[in-house]
Scaffold this active site. Structure first.
Site, short mmCIF file in Angstrom:
data_model
loop_
_atom_site.label_atom_id
_atom_site.label_comp_id
_atom_site.label_asym_id
_atom_site.label_seq_id
_atom_site.Cartn_x
_atom_site.Cartn_y
_atom_site.Cartn_z
N GLU A 43 -3.96 -3.20 -3.24
CA GLU A 43 -4.30 -4.20 -4.25
C GLU A 43 -4.67 -3.53 -5.59
O GLU A 43 -5.23 -2.44 -5.62
CB GLU A 43 -5.49 -5.04 -3.75
CG GLU A 43 -5.95 -6.12 -4.70
CD GLU A 43 -7.20 -6.82 -4.25
OE1 GLU A 43 -7.45 -7.94 -4.75
OE2 GLU A 43 -7.94 -6.27 -3.41
N LYS A 115 -2.76 -14.25 -5.00
CA LYS A 115 -3.99 -14.27 -4.20
C LYS A 115 -4.68 -15.62 -4.30
O LYS A 115 -5.01 -16.08 -5.39
CB LYS A 115 -4.92 -13.15 -4.65
CG LYS A 115 -6.15 -12.96 -3.77
CD LYS A 115 -6.96 -11.75 -4.24
CE LYS A 115 -8.15 -11.49 -3.36
NZ LYS A 115 -8.94 -10.33 -3.84
N CYS A 149 -6.63 -8.70 0.43
CA CYS A 149 -8.04 -8.33 0.57
C CYS A 149 -8.92 -9.46 1.13
O CYS A 149 -8.91 -9.73 2.32
CB CYS A 149 -8.54 -7.80 -0.77
SG CYS A 149 -10.01 -6.76 -0.64
#
Length: 276
Positions: A43, A115, A149
């Protein structure tokens, strides 16, 4: 279908996109010695992950025709590999997203994932807009989905991917100390409860006030750890066999035994649900 994925467990140079791009280009050359079918980056690999970066995100954001994505497309084409381009700040007319680009062997963008769950405790939601789509990508290997994440803490996302047919979820991350135990347990749970592969690439090094433990992982549909990195910059290559996904799902017919008609559409609105 069996394929090899190489995760570049990168020590990101803080807030230095140009230097990180040069470093990644060199590490991709190194990774090709293992003859992978796919390369995965962590990321926010161009900048690192911190409140300082998010508050200045306009400085680092670019669209999909920018230098970083164009360079990844060139790497994919020249090496005839798939690239999961970690995530970068993607700018468009709506705002800036924390976006993973999936690039095929022809150097073409197969798709992208923005995300969905932004970590407000570090002001990520002040720099980025939340993604809204949960795509499952058809690839030459099988059906693959992407997560970033903090997303691994949200079971709704992984289960949506699974019921849409995903055979693997690829995770790109900046997961920090001291949460190694969370990292392993959450990823193993996502693999077991959805009967699929988890391929998770985490960074090492430091950014702002945070440090990162690496421990990139390949986890099979039984929850077994196939490969695991340490806390050093490295290239970790694992083999993924999608036949195992079918085998596990036949042994434990979880998808047949589900009762979605009995589940509330939104658990937060059901009796006893969490409303906070």
């Amino acid at each position: 279908m069996t394929f090899k994925a190489s995760m570049i467990q990168l020590d990101i140079i803080y807030k230095e996109p140009e230097k990180n791009l040069i470093k990644v280009q060199e590490l991709v050359k190194e990774a090709m010695k293992d003859d992978p079918d796919m390369i995965i980056l962590p990321e926010t690999w161009t900048t690192g992950y911190s409140e300082e970066v998010f508050h200045d995100i306009d400085k680092y954001a670019e669209d999909e025709n920018g230098k970083v994505v164009s360079s990844l497309k060139e790497l994919a084409l020249n090496n005839e590999i798939w690239i999961v381009g970690g995530s970068i700040p993607e700018k468009n007319e709506e705002g800036i997203y924390n976006t993973i680009f999936l690039i095929d062997r022809n150097g073409e963008i197969k798709g992208k994932y923005r995300k969905m769950h932004l970590y407000s405790a570090m002001d990520e939601d002040e720099g980025f807009k939340n993604g809204e789509n949960m795509p499952v990508f058809e690839t030459e290997f099988g059906k693959i989905s992407l997560m970033t994440c903090y997303d691994i803490r949200f079971v709704e996302l992984s289960r949506t991917y699974a019921v849409r047919g995903a055979e693997a979820i690829i995770v790109v991350s900046n997961f920090p100390n001291p949460k190694l135990n969370h990292w392993r347990i959450l990823l193993q749970a996502r693999a077991i409860e959805n009967q699929l592969y988890i391929i998770a690439c985490n960074r090492v090094g430091e950014a702002g006030e945070s440090s990162y433990f690496g421990h990139s992982l390949v986890i099979d549909p039984w929850g077994n750890i196939v490969k695991e990195g340490d806390e050093e910059e490295t290239i970790l290559t694992g083999e993924i066999d999608f036949k195992k996904v079918e085998e596990v799902r036949n042994i434990i017919p979880m998808y047949y035994d589900r009762r979605p008609d009995s589940y509330p559409e939104d658990i937060s609105k059901s009796k006893g649900g969490l409303l906070c």
